[in-house]
Write a protein that holds these residues in place. Structure first.
Motif, PDB file in Angstrom:
ATOM      1  N   THR A   1     -23.858 -69.071 -23.617  1.00 35.67           N
ATOM      2  CA  THR A   1     -23.925 -68.422 -22.304  1.00 35.67           C
ATOM      3  C   THR A   1     -24.064 -66.916 -22.435  1.00 35.67           C
ATOM      4  OG1 THR A   1     -22.592 -70.169 -21.286  1.00 35.67           O
ATOM      5  CG2 THR A   1     -22.685 -68.053 -20.134  1.00 35.67           C
ATOM      6  N   ARG A   2     -23.261 -66.324 -23.296  1.00 36.04           N
ATOM      7  CA  ARG A   2     -23.282 -64.872 -23.445  1.00 36.04           C
ATOM      8  C   ARG A   2     -24.556 -64.390 -24.122  1.00 36.04           C
ATOM      9  NH1 ARG A   2     -17.003 -62.806 -24.521  1.00 36.04           N
ATOM     10  NH2 ARG A   2     -16.333 -63.273 -22.372  1.00 36.04           N
TER      11      ARG A   2
ATOM     12  N   ASP B   1     -13.497 -59.555 -24.012  1.00 37.25           N
ATOM     13  CA  ASP B   1     -14.243 -59.596 -22.757  1.00 37.25           C
ATOM     14  C   ASP B   1     -15.057 -58.329 -22.542  1.00 37.25           C
ATOM     15  OD1 ASP B   1     -13.404 -62.136 -21.989  1.00 37.25           O
ATOM     16  OD2 ASP B   1     -11.545 -61.363 -21.117  1.00 37.25           O
TER      17      ASP B   1
ATOM     18  N   GLY C   1     -16.731 -64.619 -27.946  1.00 36.24           N
ATOM     19  CA  GLY C   1     -15.618 -64.852 -27.028  1.00 36.24           C
ATOM     20  C   GLY C   1     -14.299 -64.293 -27.487  1.00 36.24           C
TER      21      GLY C   1
ATOM     22  N   ASP D   1     -20.081 -73.050 -26.510  1.00 39.93           N
ATOM     23  CA  ASP D   1     -20.677 -72.967 -25.168  1.00 39.93           C
ATOM     24  C   ASP D   1     -20.678 -71.535 -24.663  1.00 39.93           C
ATOM     25  OD1 ASP D   1     -21.127 -75.684 -25.081  1.00 39.93           O
ATOM     26  OD2 ASP D   1     -19.303 -76.140 -23.929  1.00 39.93           O
ATOM     27  N   LEU D   2     -19.564 -70.822 -24.902  1.00 40.67           N
ATOM     28  CA  LEU D   2     -19.461 -69.438 -24.456  1.00 40.67           C
ATOM     29  C   LEU D   2     -20.473 -68.562 -25.186  1.00 40.67           C
ATOM     30  CD1 LEU D   2     -17.991 -67.376 -22.702  1.00 40.67           C
ATOM     31  CD2 LEU D   2     -16.288 -67.118 -24.521  1.00 40.67           C
TER      32      LEU D   2
ATOM     33  N   THR E   1      -9.051 -71.124 -29.219  1.00 41.59           N
ATOM     34  CA  THR E   1     -10.087 -71.682 -28.365  1.00 41.59           C
ATOM     35  C   THR E   1     -10.753 -72.857 -29.064  1.00 41.59           C
ATOM     36  OG1 THR E   1     -10.499 -69.500 -27.427  1.00 41.59           O
ATOM     37  CG2 THR E   1     -12.223 -71.163 -27.115  1.00 41.59           C
TER      38      THR E   1
ATOM     39  N   LEU F   1     -15.831 -75.144 -26.843  1.00 41.39           N
ATOM     40  CA  LEU F   1     -15.803 -74.142 -25.779  1.00 41.39           C
ATOM     41  C   LEU F   1     -16.330 -72.798 -26.277  1.00 41.39           C
ATOM     42  CD1 LEU F   1     -12.350 -74.896 -24.106  1.00 41.39           C
ATOM     43  CD2 LEU F   1     -14.628 -75.501 -23.263  1.00 41.39           C
ATOM     44  N   ARG F   2     -15.976 -72.449 -27.523  1.00 35.73           N
ATOM     45  CA  ARG F   2     -16.461 -71.186 -28.068  1.00 35.73           C
ATOM     46  C   ARG F   2     -17.976 -71.220 -28.246  1.00 35.73           C
ATOM     47  NH1 ARG F   2     -13.675 -67.211 -29.862  1.00 35.73           N
ATOM     48  NH2 ARG F   2     -11.826 -68.419 -30.436  1.00 35.73           N
TER      49      ARG F   2
END
Length: 288
Positions: free
Chosen positions: A16-17, A79, A76, A12-13, A5, A9-10
């Motif tokens: 978010t999480r 899941d 990330g 950002d994830l 990844t 992106l990681r």
């Protein structure tokens, strides 16, 4: 080559999480900062920062612990938000196995799996196929209540199980049936009249309920199995004496199901052959 990844992106994830976990937990930046041991501005930066930068492992771990999620989920890498301990607790449980006929836990598992195929390797003869006289001989010494009360309550549950529209496959070692019919070992004090009545009942039920009920006999010199019950695709339970070890994760349920299916494939006496085998065993007793 494994997929990697992108760092941005990681990151950002992660942001978010982290925000999702805080919202689900009902906490705010100040409370999380106190739990983690950092300034509120640090938490604010974690939530609103930009770029590919991630916090150090200590901060990630403390955030995960404070929010009741796994660090892998925040980053990330999975899941599933549960921690490893929570996943294990949800998929594996150890519950008491009282010395009773159909105890409350077993009855609840049967109700949960109504309509699914039940696969069963009992510790002895299956309780659901025993006569009242057999139940009294076996359980009366262990029951806290009177034998009549306990057996009467269990008979009601056994009747429910028989009528629950679940197919049953039962696998027994050859020696168990032989020992019972001949009154040997565990069954040495079981009167012949009780054994004869039980044999007659087994013959009636196994033929009356076939193919919904299928009983197989395997050779324990070739194949071993601990006592277990598999409740469709939902649950697999091992009986280990004073406790049940229950698995709900798909991988283990399928593995234990595969073990049971192997017992059936390698059966020395098939379900169709069982009545004839049982009659032959009783003929040995009568001829002795």
């Amino acid at each position: 080559m494994p997929y990697k990844t992108d760092k941005r992106l990681r990151a950002d994830l992660f942001r978010t999480r982290l925000g999702d976990a805080m919202r689900d937990r009902g906490t705010n930046q100040s409370a999380l900062a106190r739990a983690v041991g950092v300034d509120r501005s640090t938490i604010s930066q974690l939530l609103k920062g930009a770029g590919a930068r991630l916090p150090n492992a200590q901060v990630v771990g403390e955030c995960a612990a404070a929010l009741g999620v796994s660090a892998d989920w925040l980053l990330g890498l999975t899941d599933r938000p549960e921690t490893a301990a929570d996943i294990l607790a949800n998929t594996l449980s150890l519950t008491e196995a009282p010395r009773a006929l159909v105890d409350e836990q077993i009855f609840q598992w049967h109700k949960e799996a109504a309509g699914y195929k039940i696969r069963h390797v009992p510790a002895g003869l299956p309780d659901m196929l025993k006569t009242r006289a057999m139940l009294e001989w076996e359980y009366a010494p262990h029951l806290a209540r009177s034998a009549d009360q306990a057996i009467g309550a269990s008979e009601d549950r056994l009747s429910w199980i028989r009528g629950a529209h679940s197919d049953y496959e039962i696998a027994l070692p050859l020696f168990e049936l032989h020992s019972f019919v001949h009154g040997e070992g565990y069954y040495a004090s079981l009167p012949k009249a009780v054994r004869q009545e039980q044999v007659t009942y087994l013959l009636e039920v196994s033929q009356q309920l076939y193919p919904r009920l299928r009983i197989y006999l395997y050779d324990a010199r070739r194949i071993y199995s601990s006592p277990l019950t598999i409740f469709g695709p939902l649950l697999a339970v091992l009986y280990i004496g004073q406790n049940y070890m229950a698995f709900r994760d798909t991988e283990r349920v399928q593995a234990i199901t595969g073990h049971f299916d192997y017992l059936v494939r390698e059966a020395a006496v098939t379900a169709r052959e069982l009545p004839g085998h049982l009659r032959s065993l009783w003929a040995e007793v009568e001829g002795a």
